[in-house]
Design a protein around this motif. Structure first.
Motif, short mmCIF file in Angstrom:
data_model
loop_
_atom_site.label_atom_id
_atom_site.label_comp_id
_atom_site.label_asym_id
_atom_site.label_seq_id
_atom_site.Cartn_x
_atom_site.Cartn_y
_atom_site.Cartn_z
N ALA A 208 37.20 48.05 39.11
CA ALA A 208 36.95 47.15 40.24
C ALA A 208 35.55 46.58 40.10
O ALA A 208 34.68 47.16 39.44
CB ALA A 208 37.08 47.91 41.56
N THR A 209 35.31 45.44 40.70
CA THR A 209 34.01 44.79 40.62
C THR A 209 33.17 45.09 41.86
O THR A 209 33.69 45.59 42.86
CB THR A 209 34.17 43.27 40.47
N VAL A 210 31.89 44.74 41.79
CA VAL A 210 31.00 44.90 42.94
C VAL A 210 31.55 44.14 44.14
O VAL A 210 31.61 44.66 45.26
CB VAL A 210 29.58 44.42 42.58
N GLY A 211 31.96 42.89 43.92
CA GLY A 211 32.48 42.08 45.02
C GLY A 211 33.77 42.63 45.60
O GLY A 211 34.00 42.56 46.81
N GLU A 212 34.64 43.17 44.75
CA GLU A 212 35.91 43.72 45.24
C GLU A 212 35.68 44.99 46.05
O GLU A 212 36.36 45.21 47.07
CB GLU A 212 36.83 44.00 44.05
N CYS A 213 34.73 45.82 45.65
CA CYS A 213 34.40 47.01 46.44
C CYS A 213 33.85 46.61 47.81
O CYS A 213 34.21 47.21 48.83
CB CYS A 213 33.40 47.89 45.69
N THR A 214 33.00 45.62 47.81
CA THR A 214 32.45 45.15 49.08
C THR A 214 33.55 44.59 49.97
O THR A 214 33.59 44.85 51.18
CB THR A 214 31.37 44.08 48.84
N ALA A 215 34.46 43.82 49.38
CA ALA A 215 35.57 43.26 50.15
C ALA A 215 36.45 44.36 50.73
O ALA A 215 36.99 44.23 51.84
CB ALA A 215 36.39 42.32 49.27
N ALA A 216 36.62 45.46 49.99
CA ALA A 216 37.41 46.58 50.50
C ALA A 216 36.77 47.19 51.74
O ALA A 216 37.45 47.59 52.70
CB ALA A 216 37.57 47.65 49.41
N LEU A 217 35.44 47.23 51.76
CA LEU A 217 34.73 47.73 52.94
C LEU A 217 34.76 46.71 54.07
O LEU A 217 34.80 47.09 55.25
CB LEU A 217 33.28 48.06 52.56
#
Length: 687
Positions: A501-510
Motif C-alpha cells: 500500500a502507498t502512503v496516500g492509500e494508508c491515509t485514505a484508509a484512515l
C-alpha cells in the motif's frame, strides 16, 4: 539588552545574583542534570552532527546523505516533502506543485528503500521529521529496514511524532487533535514494545520558536506537550519510566545567545522535575536529551553571507547549552533551497567547532557564571509560571482549542517584526549598515515537475505489480483498527505497507473514519501596530491609508492566501495583522487551498488586492495557476506575492501578471506603501 530576549538583562552580574539560585553545586550526569546528561559530556564524545536534508526523489537524497556521511556527518535527519507530510501520494492532483520541493518525496516502501540504499541503518542513527503522516512513513522505514535484513530491534534514531505542535504552529496535521493523539500514542506504544534503541517521539520547541515564541513560551509549551503525551500513554497501560526513556526533545538556537544557553540548561532541570512528578524514577527517564537547530527565522535574504556568522554563534549557544545533536542551517536558505556549497559549509562549521576551537575540552564551561546561573534559574521560574497559566486554561489541548496558544505565538512574531521594522532590534544589512550589495541570488533549484513525473511512473508500476487483494485487506484492517480502537495503528500500517500500500492509500484508509481537518486562520488586531505606536515611519503610512480611505469612501481590501500544502503561516499572519493595523480590511484564507479553490474563494470577496504568501518553493506553478483561475472567474484584482522568492523567479512571475513581489526582509511600512500604489492603479468602488 538584547530586545529579542525573553527576560530582561542588566549590564553587570555579581555574586548577589546567585542568592537563592538552586543547584549551584550540581554535577554533570546527576539529577537534575543542569550541567548535562552525561558526566563527561563532549570530553567523552562530541555531539552528533545531524544535518536536516532531503529534496527531489529518494535517489537524489540518498546521494546527498552518503556524501554527508563520508564528509563527517554522524547521523541523518530526513526532510520529507509537503505532500508526504500531509499524507498524499505524489500523483494526487491537489499536490502537484509541491512534490519534491521542500523535502524528499516518499510514496512507498520502495521509495524508502531507495532513500537508504547503501546506508547501514543498524549503525547510522536516523531522525525523521514526520508527525502528520507518521503511520505510513514510519511503517515504510521499518519495512524497508526489515527487507534489507535489519530487524526493528536494531534500528537507532528518532521519529518526531509530535502532533500537538502541528496544531500550535506548523500546521502539517491531517486529522483533528483527538484522533491525531491516538495515532501519536499508538506509535509510542509500538516503539516501546519493538524498538528499544529508537526514540518514540521528539517533542519540538523549535517550530514554536520559529513561529514567534520566545524561549520561555517555547519551553513551557514543549514541556506541557510532553506531559500530555506521557499521561496519555501511561493511561493506556505503559510504564512511566519506559515512556520517558524513549522521548527526546528538539529546540531552536536563536539570536539571544545567553538566553538560549540558559534555556537549554533550564530545560533539563524542568524535565527532570516534571518526569519525577509523573512517577519516573530511573535516571535515564529523567534525563532530557535534545537535538538543536540554528534558527531559520534569523536568516536574511539581504547580505545573505552574514548568515554564516549568525549560524556559527547560534551553534555555539546550542553546544554551550549541552545539546546531544545539532543541525546548522545553510547561509542561503532565506533565498532558496540550500546549495551544495552552503550545505557543506554548514556541516564544516560544526566540525570546526568540534576539532579546532576547543569547545569539547570542558564540561559545561558556563557553570558558576553569575549571569548564566541567575538567568537559568529565572528562566526555569518563568516557565513554571507559564505552565501554571496553561493549566489554568484547562491544559494544553484546551489552550490549543481556544486559540490561546496560537494567539500568544502570533503576538510574539508580530512584536519581533515590529521591533525589526522600527530599527529597535538591529539586523545587520537589513535595517542597519546597508550597502549597494544587499541582494543575493538563490543557488539551488529542484525540477518538481520531473520529480513528480518519476514518482507517478513508480506509483503506476507499483500498483500494477502488487497483489491487489492483499492490499485491500490490509487497508480495510487499518480502517477497522482506527474505527474500533482494537489493535495498534502502527502495526496495522506496517502490514499495509508490507503489502505494498502507498502512503496516500494508508491515509485514505484512515480518512474513512477521521476526515481531514482544517483550522481557521486569523491575524490579531493591534498585534503589530501596538509595538510601533508613535514610530514616525509607521504613523506616516497609516496616514497614507487614511487618506486613501477618505478619497475612496472605504478601506483598501486585501485577501491573504496560502497555496498548496505549506502550513507555515507566521509571515502571512504578521503581514495581515500589520495591514489591518494600518487601516486595510484583510481576510485570510484557509490553509491547503489549490489555486482553483483559492480563485473561487477570492471571487466571493470583492478585494482590491490578492496577496499570496509563499515559503516552500511552489510559487512558479501555483501563482500563475491562481491568476489564470481568477481571470476565468472574472476576478481582476492584482496579485502580489511575498516570502521566499529567488530573484531568478521574479521576472517570470511578473511576466505572468504578478503586480509586486516582497522579499522576506521587506519592512511592513514599505509593504503598506507599495500595496497602496497597487490598489490605486486599479481603484474602483466596490459593490
Amino acid at each position: 539588552m538584547n530586545d529579542t530576549a525573553s527576560l530582561p538583562r542588566k549590564p553587570l552580574y555579581t555574586p548577589a545574583d546567585l542568592e537563592g539560585v538552586p543547584w549551584l553545586d550540581a554535577r554533570p550526569g546527576e539529577f537534575p542534570y543542569l550541567r548535562g546528561v552525561h558526566a563527561s559530556m563532549y570530553t567523552g564524545r562530541p555531539w552528533t552532527i545531524r544535518q536536516y536534508a532531503g529534496c527531489a526523489d529518494a535517489a537524489a537524497s540518498n546521494l546527498a546523505y552518503r556524501r554527508a556521511l563520508e564528509a563527517g556527518a554522524t547521523g541523518l535527519s530526513i526532510a520529507f516533502d509537503l505532500p508526504t507530510h500531509r499524507g498524499y501520494d505524489s500523483d494526487h492532483g491537489d499536490v502537484a506543485a509541491d512534490v519534491g520541493l521542500a523535502g524528499v518525496a516518499i510514496d512507498s516502501v520502495e521509495d524508502m528503500a531507495r532513500l537508504f540504499d547503501g546506508i547501514a541503518l543498524d549503525r547510522v542513527s536516523v531522525s525523521m521529521t514526520m508527525s502528520g503522516a507518521v503511520l505510513p512513513v514510519f511503517a515504510a522505514f521499518i519495512v524497508a529496514a526489515e527487507e534489507a535484513g535489519i530487524d526493528a530491534m536494531r534500528l537507532r534514531g528518532t521519529i518526531q511524532n509530535d502532533i500537538l505542535k502541528e496544531f500550535m504552529v506548523r500546521n502539517t496535521y491531517i486529522f483533528a487533535p483527538e484522533p491525531s493523539m491516538r495515532i501519536a500514542t499508538d506509535v509510542v506504544r509500538y516503539v516501546l514494545d519493538h524498538m528499544p534503541h529508537f526514540n518514540a517521539m521528539s517533542i519540538s520547541g523549535y517550530h514554536i520558536h520559529e513561529a514567534g515564541g520566545d524561549s520561555v513560551l517555547e519551553l513551557a509549551l514543549t514541556l506541557a506537550n510532553a506531559r500530555e503525551y506521557v499521561r496519555r500513554v501511561v493511561e493506556g497501560g505503559a510504564e512511566v519510566d519506559g515512556v520517558c526513556r524513549q522521548l527526546s526533545f528538539f529546540f531552536a538556537a536563536g539570536r539571544d545567545f545567553f538566553g538560549e544557553i540558559a534555556k537549554l540548561r533550564a530545560a533539563r532541570v524542568l524535565w527532570a522535575e516534571l518526569a519525577r512528578s509523573l512517577g519516573a524514577r530511573e535516571p535515564r527517564a529523567m534525563q532530557l536529551r535534545m537535538h538543536c537547530q540554528t534558527a531559520g527565522s534569523t536568516l536574511t535574504a539581504r547580505r545573505a553571507p552574514n548568515n554564516i556568522v549568525r549560524t556559527t554563534v547560534e551553534a555555539m549557544a546550542a553546544v554551550f547549552g549541552g545539546t546531544q545533536s545539532l543541525h546548522t542551517n545553510g547561509w542561503d536558505e532565506a533565498l532558496s533551497l540550500p546549495g551544495e556549497d552552503a550545505a557543506t559549509l554548514a556541516r564544516d562549521t560544526q566540525l570546526i567547532l568540534q576539532h579546532e576551537m576547543g569547545l569539547c575540552e570542558v564540561v559545561d564551561p558556563w557553570a558558576g557564571s553569575y549571569l548564566m546561573e541567575a538567568l537559568t534559574a529565572r528562566t526555569a521560574d518563568a516557565v513554571r509560571a507559564l505552565i501554571a497559566e496553561i493549566d489554568a486554561q484547562g491544559g494544553v489541548i484546551a489552550a490549543i482549542d481556544s486559540g490561546w496558544v496560537q494567539a500568544r505565538v502570533h503576538r510574539g512574531a508580530a512584536r519581533i517584526q515590529a521591533r525589526i521594522d522600527a530599527g529597535e532590534h538591529v539586523v545587520v544589512g537589513v535595517n542597519r549598515f546597508r550597502s549597494n550589495a544587499d541582494e543575493e541570488s538563490g543557488s539551488h533549484e529542484v525540477d518538481g515537475r520531473m520529480v513528480r513525473a518519476l514518482q507517478c511512473d513508480r506509483l503506476r508500476r507499483l500498483r500494477e505489480g502488487r497483489d491487489t487483494q492483499r492490499v485491500r485487506v490490509a487497508l480495510e484492517r487499518l480502517t477497522l483498527v482506527a474505527r474500533t480502537g482494537e489493535g495498534n495503528l502502527l502495526a496495522a500500517a506496517i502490514a499495509a505497507i508490507r503489502a505494498r500500500a502507498t502512503v496516500g492509500e494508508c491515509t485514505a484508509a484512515l480518512e474513512r473514519v477521521w476526515p481531514r481537518w482544517t483550522a481557521a486562520l486569523s491575524g490579531d488586531a493591534r498585534a503589530y501596530g501596538d509595538n510601533r505606536r508613535g514610530d514616525e515611519a509607521w504613523e506616516a503610512v497609516k496616514a497614507s491609508v487614511a487618506r486613501w480611505r477618505r478619497e475612496s469612501g472605504r478601506a483598501p481590501c486585501l485577501v491573504m492566501l496560502k497555496l498548496g500544502q505549506d502550513g507555515h503561516d507566521r509571515g502571512a499572519r504578521v503581514v495581515a495583522a500589520a495591514l489591518a493595523d494600518a487601516g486595510f480590511e484583510v481576510e485570510i484564507g484557509p490553509h491547503f487551498m489549490t489555486s482553483a479553490v483559492a480563485a473561487e474563494w477570492a471571487a466571493l470577496r470583492s478585494s482590491d488586492i490578492v496577496g499570496v504568501s509563499t515559503l516552500a518553493g511552489g510559487h512558479l506553478s501555483l501563482v500563475p495557476a491562481l491568476i489564470d483561475a481568477m481571470r476565468a472567474r472574472g476576478v481582476e484584482a492584482p496579485v502580489v506575492v511575498g516570502g521566499i522568492v529567488p530573484h531568478v523567479h521574479r521576472e517570470a512571475l511578473k511576466a505572468q501578471g504578478v503586480a509586486a513581489i516582497f522579499g522576506a526582509d521587506t519592512p511592513l511600512d514599505e509593504i503598506v506603501r507599495d500595496l497602496l500604489c497597487v490598489a490605486s492603479r486599479t481603484k474602483t468602488p466596490l459593490a
